[in-house]
Design a protein around this motif. Structure first.
Motif, PDB file in Angstrom:
ATOM      1  N   UNK A   1       0.839  -1.198  -0.175  1.00 29.49           N
ATOM      2  CA  UNK A   1      -0.468   0.170   0.011  1.00 29.49           C
ATOM      3  C   UNK A   1       0.943   0.977  -0.515  1.00 29.49           C
ATOM      4  N   UNK A   2       2.569   0.666   0.628  1.00 30.60           N
ATOM      5  CA  UNK A   2       3.112   2.339   0.510  1.00 30.60           C
ATOM      6  C   UNK A   2       4.233   1.850  -0.385  1.00 30.60           C
ATOM      7  N   UNK A   3       4.664   1.282  -0.776  1.00 29.02           N
ATOM      8  CA  UNK A   3       5.966   1.106  -1.877  1.00 29.02           C
ATOM      9  C   UNK A   3       5.108   0.992  -3.005  1.00 29.02           C
ATOM     10  N   UNK A   4       4.106   0.262  -3.273  1.00 29.15           N
ATOM     11  CA  UNK A   4       3.131  -0.031  -4.397  1.00 29.15           C
ATOM     12  C   UNK A   4       2.205   0.599  -4.637  1.00 29.15           C
ATOM     13  N   UNK A   5       1.635   1.152  -3.835  1.00 29.02           N
ATOM     14  CA  UNK A   5       0.434   2.460  -4.203  1.00 29.02           C
ATOM     15  C   UNK A   5       0.934   4.274  -4.159  1.00 29.02           C
ATOM     16  N   UNK A   6       0.912   4.398  -2.313  1.00 30.29           N
ATOM     17  CA  UNK A   6       1.325   6.123  -1.939  1.00 30.29           C
ATOM     18  C   UNK A   6       2.391   6.375  -3.189  1.00 30.29           C
ATOM     19  N   UNK A   7       3.763   5.733  -2.736  1.00 28.70           N
ATOM     20  CA  UNK A   7       4.935   5.889  -3.548  1.00 28.70           C
ATOM     21  C   UNK A   7       5.323   6.092  -4.864  1.00 28.70           C
ATOM     22  N   UNK A   8       3.961   5.880  -5.341  1.00 31.34           N
ATOM     23  CA  UNK A   8       4.117   5.571  -6.911  1.00 31.34           C
ATOM     24  C   UNK A   8       3.131   7.071  -8.242  1.00 31.34           C
ATOM     25  N   UNK A   9       3.211   8.133  -7.795  1.00 29.48           N
ATOM     26  CA  UNK A   9       2.845   9.082  -7.781  1.00 29.48           C
ATOM     27  C   UNK A   9       2.193   9.109  -9.259  1.00 29.48           C
ATOM     28  N   UNK A  10       2.535   8.339 -10.497  1.00 22.07           N
ATOM     29  CA  UNK A  10       2.220   8.468 -12.084  1.00 22.07           C
ATOM     30  C   UNK A  10       0.886   7.694 -12.249  1.00 22.07           C
ATOM     31  N   UNK A  11       1.064   6.111 -10.936  1.00 22.29           N
ATOM     32  CA  UNK A  11       0.335   5.590 -11.483  1.00 22.29           C
ATOM     33  C   UNK A  11      -1.443   5.434 -10.090  1.00 22.29           C
TER      34      UNK A  11
END
Length: 314
Positions: A153-163
């Motif tokens: 939820x952090x690594x592959x969501x919150x910290x991927x603002x392009x997606x």
């Protein structure tokens, strides 16, 4: 006590200790300390549920499983994951089978529902919920339900603002609050199905993985500060939730476990990381052994896994 101790790595542990703990002997001859063990989570716990899914998040090929007796099984490691090592310590003769392959056979001893790339939020992934009927309720109340989720939820969501737009709508603190609130609903849903004994894993140092360092850079620090801070915010909120659940649900037991992989690996038999994100077999065994028997309040509160296994629920 400084609450930031929850995210401190074991940087100074000797390599010889990793090697010593990487082989748990005679576990198959011990009687299981609990009747069953159910696993929920992401790739840190997955044992093959993703193998036949249309997803890039699967590892049923070499070199994954290179040190596992059955070879590549879908575990995101060279050998065991941390849940496998805990199962050994609890005295089970076999690892918990992935639910996707179990066909409901022998499921009453436990099953692994973890799925690589899953998360707490629906857009990250979904936490699978066990369903049971009344005839199995008494048995299932004595099982341990181990849940290790939230990293994606952090690594592959919150910290991927392009997606994802999560970081545009929430501060890191607000996002952590929202995640733990949603997690609480999922835990209560599992409780409603009959689960009573819960081991809830905190997030490890997300900013210390090789992938995080390569992706974000460290600006001279050892790790990516913003990722570690986010994990700390999540854990800060998860610990009070565990305490509140213990207080409000008198017929259940919950514990918080501090998950902390150690050093970056060049030798898979001695160091922490097998790939850019996932720990080695040796690291997983060391973490499991600590969480099983630790007396440190910063690593397990209010119970370690051994004490949790002794819990009797009426």
């Amino acid at each position: 006590m400084d609450s930031k101790m929850h995210l401190q790595p074991w940087w100074l542990l000797p390599i010889s200790l990793l090697l010593q703990l990487s082989n748990l002997k005679n576990w198959a001859n011990a009687a299981p300390q609990v009747p069953c063990y159910f696993i929920f989570g992401d790739s840190l716990s997955d044992s093959g549920n993703n193998n036949n899914l249309k997803t890039l998040a699967k590892v049923n090929y070499r070199p994954y499983g290179i040190d596992f007796p059955k070879g590549p099984t879908g575990r995101f490691s060279n050998g065991r994951n941390v849940q496998d090592a805990i199962v050994e310590l609890l005295g089970f003769e076999e690892y918990m089978p992935p639910f996707a392959k179990s066909e409901r056979k022998n499921i009453f001893q436990g099953a692994n529902y973890a799925s690589g790339a899953s998360g707490i939020l629906d857009e990250t992934g979904s936490l699978m919920i066990l369903r049971n009927d009344s005839s199995t309720e008494k048995l299932l109340r004595q099982c341990i339900y181990s849940i290790q989720i939230g990293s994606n939820d952090f690594v592959n969501n919150y910290f991927k603002p392009n997606f994802y737009n999560s970081s545009h709508g929430y501060s890191a603190s607000e996002f952590a609050t929202m995640l733990v609130r949603q997690f609480a609903h999922q835990i209560k849903d599992l409780y409603k199905t009959g689960a009573r004994i819960f081991a809830l894993f905190g997030l490890g140092q997300l900013g210390c993985t090789p992938n995080a360092i390569a992706t974000h850079g460290t600006n001279g620090s050892l790790c990516v500060t913003k990722l570690n801070d986010a994990a700390f915010l999540f854990n800060q909120r998860l610990i009070p939730l565990v305490m509140a659940l213990n207080s409000k649900l008198a017929d259940a037991k919950f514990t918080y476990l501090n998950y902390s992989p150690m050093k970056v690996a060049h030798n898979r038999k001695q160091y922490a990381f097998w790939d850019g994100v996932h720990p080695t077999d040796a690291s997983n065994v060391l973490i499991a052994k600590n969480l099983y028997g630790t007396r440190s309040f910063s690593d397990a509160r209010p119970f370690n896994i051994q004490s949790l296994a002794c819990t009797q629920i009426k």
